[in-house]
Design an enzyme around this catalytic site. Structure first.
Site, mmCIF file in Angstrom:
data_model
loop_
_atom_site.group_PDB
_atom_site.id
_atom_site.type_symbol
_atom_site.label_atom_id
_atom_site.label_comp_id
_atom_site.label_asym_id
_atom_site.label_seq_id
_atom_site.Cartn_x
_atom_site.Cartn_y
_atom_site.Cartn_z
ATOM 1 N N GLU A 103 -13.124 1.729 1.440
ATOM 2 C CA GLU A 103 -12.502 1.645 2.758
ATOM 3 C C GLU A 103 -12.867 2.891 3.574
ATOM 4 O O GLU A 103 -12.000 3.661 3.978
ATOM 5 C CB GLU A 103 -10.980 1.511 2.646
ATOM 6 C CG GLU A 103 -10.341 1.101 3.965
ATOM 7 C CD GLU A 103 -8.837 1.294 3.976
ATOM 8 O OE1 GLU A 103 -8.178 0.566 4.723
ATOM 9 O OE2 GLU A 103 -8.316 2.171 3.259
ATOM 10 N N GLU B 150 0.825 -1.204 0.000
ATOM 11 C CA GLU B 150 0.000 0.000 0.000
ATOM 12 C C GLU B 150 0.860 1.255 0.000
ATOM 13 O O GLU B 150 1.760 1.411 0.825
ATOM 14 C CB GLU B 150 -0.938 0.015 1.207
ATOM 15 C CG GLU B 150 -1.916 1.183 1.170
ATOM 16 C CD GLU B 150 -3.071 1.025 2.118
ATOM 17 O OE1 GLU B 150 -4.019 1.841 2.022
ATOM 18 O OE2 GLU B 150 -3.055 0.102 2.958
#
Length: 293
Positions: free
Chosen positions: A248, A150
């Site tokens: 998210e 990420e």
């Protein structure tokens, strides 16, 4: 059309069966589950959970690092331990049928230096991470799991904060299963252009996973904001990205993870399951319409 996912933390529940029920009911295709929830399962439990996911008509992805692991650590014993823990997480992902293990899994999330971070220090840390991951990625290749690093903003990590850095890191590791997780929240802070960053990741062959939310970590599409979602998702479609578009959102100050994500106010009317379900359903419908050709 890309499958749409919902990160399990949104549901504010410790019950994965409830999260599966609500995710499917909201019209999503994928539940993104916490890595440790699966790592801590027995082999039989993983098989049962994978079967339950499929029976609900869903797919699964895993997100999040392993506590205590740091593949970039100066201590060689800690790096060796971290390699073993990472390989266990990859095996857990394969056991439940997740093709992805993603997150800030190359170092310790939120472990920020308290002094200037020099270029030399970055290069040394980088080399240690590459060396460690070159031991981990063969396991991912055998298991058919993409390890998606990420790219996060400067307030959460510091070695990889842009897509350009992430692409270079993946290339140095030199495995087809070394991929990137891009996140609109982090890109809004670090990238000059979200569209250009996504195109760069796609052109490099390293665009493995995507998180989306509003710039304040809210649900896309519930209120007018400065994010032009139809334009952004149209750009995503034009790049040819084939993966999951995972929401998210972090919306509740009562969530056990709220302090880590710096959530100091509620961004939905309340934390009742019915409210979360209604808001998620509306957001999924909004995203699906915005992705239409």
């Amino acid at each position: 059309m890309n499958p749409i996912g919902i990160q399990y933390l949104y549901w504010n529940t410790g019950c994965l069966s409830d999260a599966l029920t609500w995710t499917a009911g909201a019209g999503a295709d994928v539940l993104e589950c916490g890595t440790m929830a699966v790592v801590e399962m027995s082999s039989a439990q993983r098989k049962d959970f994978g079967r339950e996911v499929r029976n609900r008509g869903l797919s699964l992805t895993l997100n999040g690092g392993v506590p205590g692991a740091d593949l970039c650590a100066r201590d060689p014993e800690l790096r060796q331990k971290s390699v073993a823990l990472s390989c266990e997480a990859i095996q857990a992902a394969a056991d439940v049928g997740s093709p992805i293990w993603s997150g800030v899994i190359y170092t310790r999330w939120l472990d920020i230096p308290q002094k200037p971070f020099t270029f030399q220090e970055q290069e040394e840390m980088w080399a240690r991470g590459v060396e460690s991951l070159q031991k981990v990625l063969p396991v991912a290749e055998r298991c058919g799991v993409n390890v998606c690093f990420e790219v996060v903003n400067r307030f959460e990590a510091y070695m990889i904060t842009t897509v350009a850095e992430g692409v270079r890191f993946c290339r140095d590791i030199n495995s087809p299963n070394a991929q990137l997780l891009l996140d609109t929240f982090h890109m809004n802070i670090e990238e000059d252009s979200l569209a250009a960053a996504m195109s760069q990741a796609m052109e490099s062959g390293r665009f493995g996973h995507l998180h989306i939310c509003e710039s304040n970590r809210g649900l896309p599409g519930l209120t007018p904001t400065d994010t032009d979602w139809p334009a952004l998702l149209s750009t995503l479609r034009k790049t040819g990205y084939p993966g999951v578009v995972t929401m998210e959102p972090m919306v509740l100050r009562s969530s056990p993870s709220s302090a880590k994500y710096r959530i100091w106010r509620d961004m939905v009317p309340d934390g009742a399951p019915d409210t979360l379900f209604r808001c998620a359903s509306a957001s999924v419908a909004f995203i699906r319409k915005a992705m239409e050709p």
